[in-house]
Design an enzyme around this catalytic site. Sequence first.
Site, PDB file in Angstrom:
ATOM      1  N   GLY A 159     -17.913 -17.089  25.122  1.00  0.00           N
ATOM      2  CA  GLY A 159     -17.832 -15.961  24.688  1.00  0.00           C
ATOM      3  C   GLY A 159     -16.825 -14.800  25.126  1.00  0.00           C
ATOM      4  N   ASP A 169     -26.866  -9.377  30.410  1.00  0.00           N
ATOM      5  CA  ASP A 169     -28.074  -9.237  29.736  1.00  0.00           C
ATOM      6  C   ASP A 169     -29.203  -9.336  30.745  1.00  0.00           C
ATOM      7  OD1 ASP A 169     -29.632  -9.205  27.338  1.00  0.00           O
ATOM      8  OD2 ASP A 169     -30.017 -11.430  27.486  1.00  0.00           O
ATOM      9  N   ASP A 186     -20.911 -15.187  19.653  1.00  0.00           N
ATOM     10  CA  ASP A 186     -21.286 -15.900  18.457  1.00  0.00           C
ATOM     11  C   ASP A 186     -22.944 -15.773  18.099  1.00  0.00           C
ATOM     12  OD1 ASP A 186     -22.169 -17.477  20.738  1.00  0.00           O
ATOM     13  OD2 ASP A 186     -23.095 -18.973  19.155  1.00  0.00           O
TER      14      ASP A 186
HETATM   15  P1  5GP Z   1     -27.815 -13.295  31.050  1.00  0.00           P
HETATM   16  O1  5GP Z   1     -29.092 -13.090  30.352  1.00  0.00           O
HETATM   17  O2  5GP Z   1     -27.727 -14.404  32.005  1.00  0.00           O
HETATM   18  O3  5GP Z   1     -27.151 -12.121  31.646  1.00  0.00           O
HETATM   19  O4  5GP Z   1     -26.721 -13.632  29.759  1.00  0.00           O
HETATM   20  C1  5GP Z   1     -26.915 -14.895  29.161  1.00  0.00           C
HETATM   21  C2  5GP Z   1     -25.701 -15.092  28.285  1.00  0.00           C
HETATM   22  O5  5GP Z   1     -26.316 -14.804  26.984  1.00  0.00           O
HETATM   23  C3  5GP Z   1     -24.512 -14.352  28.462  1.00  0.00           C
HETATM   24  O6  5GP Z   1     -23.481 -15.242  29.036  1.00  0.00           O
HETATM   25  C4  5GP Z   1     -24.253 -13.966  26.969  1.00  0.00           C
HETATM   26  O7  5GP Z   1     -23.072 -14.534  26.660  1.00  0.00           O
HETATM   27  C5  5GP Z   1     -25.519 -14.301  26.382  1.00  0.00           C
HETATM   28  N1  5GP Z   1     -25.838 -13.164  25.458  1.00  0.00           N
HETATM   29  C6  5GP Z   1     -26.615 -11.929  25.974  1.00  0.00           C
HETATM   30  N2  5GP Z   1     -26.714 -11.060  24.909  1.00  0.00           N
HETATM   31  C7  5GP Z   1     -26.345 -11.804  23.832  1.00  0.00           C
HETATM   32  C8  5GP Z   1     -25.991 -10.914  22.583  1.00  0.00           C
HETATM   33  O8  5GP Z   1     -26.600 -10.001  22.070  1.00  0.00           O
HETATM   34  N3  5GP Z   1     -25.413 -12.056  21.717  1.00  0.00           N
HETATM   35  C9  5GP Z   1     -25.058 -13.398  21.968  1.00  0.00           C
HETATM   36  N4  5GP Z   1     -24.458 -14.056  20.987  1.00  0.00           N
HETATM   37  N5  5GP Z   1     -24.993 -13.699  23.478  1.00  0.00           N
HETATM   38  C10 5GP Z   1     -25.601 -12.796  24.228  1.00  0.00           C
END
Ligand code: 5GP
Length: 181
Positions: free
Chosen positions: A48, A107, A163
């Site tokens: 990403g 996230d 994506d």
């Molecule tokens: P975490 O929840 O561990 O902080 O994030 C996990 C992964 O989820 C991140 O690396 C990010 O790439 C992906 N992610 C979080 N929010 C979104 C979103 O709205 N769209 C997409 N495509 N990926 C997301």
Amino acid sequence: MPADHPPYVIDQMISAKSIAARIESLAREIGTEFAGTDKLVVVGLLRGSFVFIADLVRELDLPVEVDFLEASSYGDGMDSSREVRILKDLRGQIEGRDVLVVEDIVDTGHTLAHVTKFLVSRNPARLRTIALLDKPARREVDFKADWIGFEIPDEFVVGYGIDYGQRNRNLPYIGKVRFTQ
Ligand code: 5GP
Ligand code: MG
């Protein structure tokens, strides 16, 4: 990959112009933080962050090396996996180096919290983190990136490297996915 998702449209949330302007200002701050270093490794989290890291390093007026790390992520769905695994390690050594980890979105916080711990165990001189987007409302672990491009609400976003089911990474802006059925 077959497009087996329900029909959706993408509503623009952050324009390409706003992203470019924000990156210019972030690069200035990063330049101040790492002024004088000749040992900076910029680490992009695959996949990403690939557009963000490409634009960011071109605004950095510092000698930089680029490396990549892949951590397990959403897969092809819309839900965080929480249990983070390292799928592809760095090619280079980071012991004694300055490291800037570049992520697309914070996230729940699990990914960057885990990756940071993983990399700090290799004793870099300095480790800082930057994420283009932050969804503070979704946080599950206490993690704060050193720099954030934009705070966004709890929406599923795509574009600018990010994506949905491997599509839409090539959009030049950030948009939110809106299902039409
Ligand atoms: P975490 O929840 O561990 O902080 O994030 C996990 C992964 O989820 C991140 O690396 C990010 O790439 C992906 N992610 C979080 N929010 C979104 C979103 O709205 N769209 C997409 N495509 N990926 C997301
Ligand atoms: Mg990711």
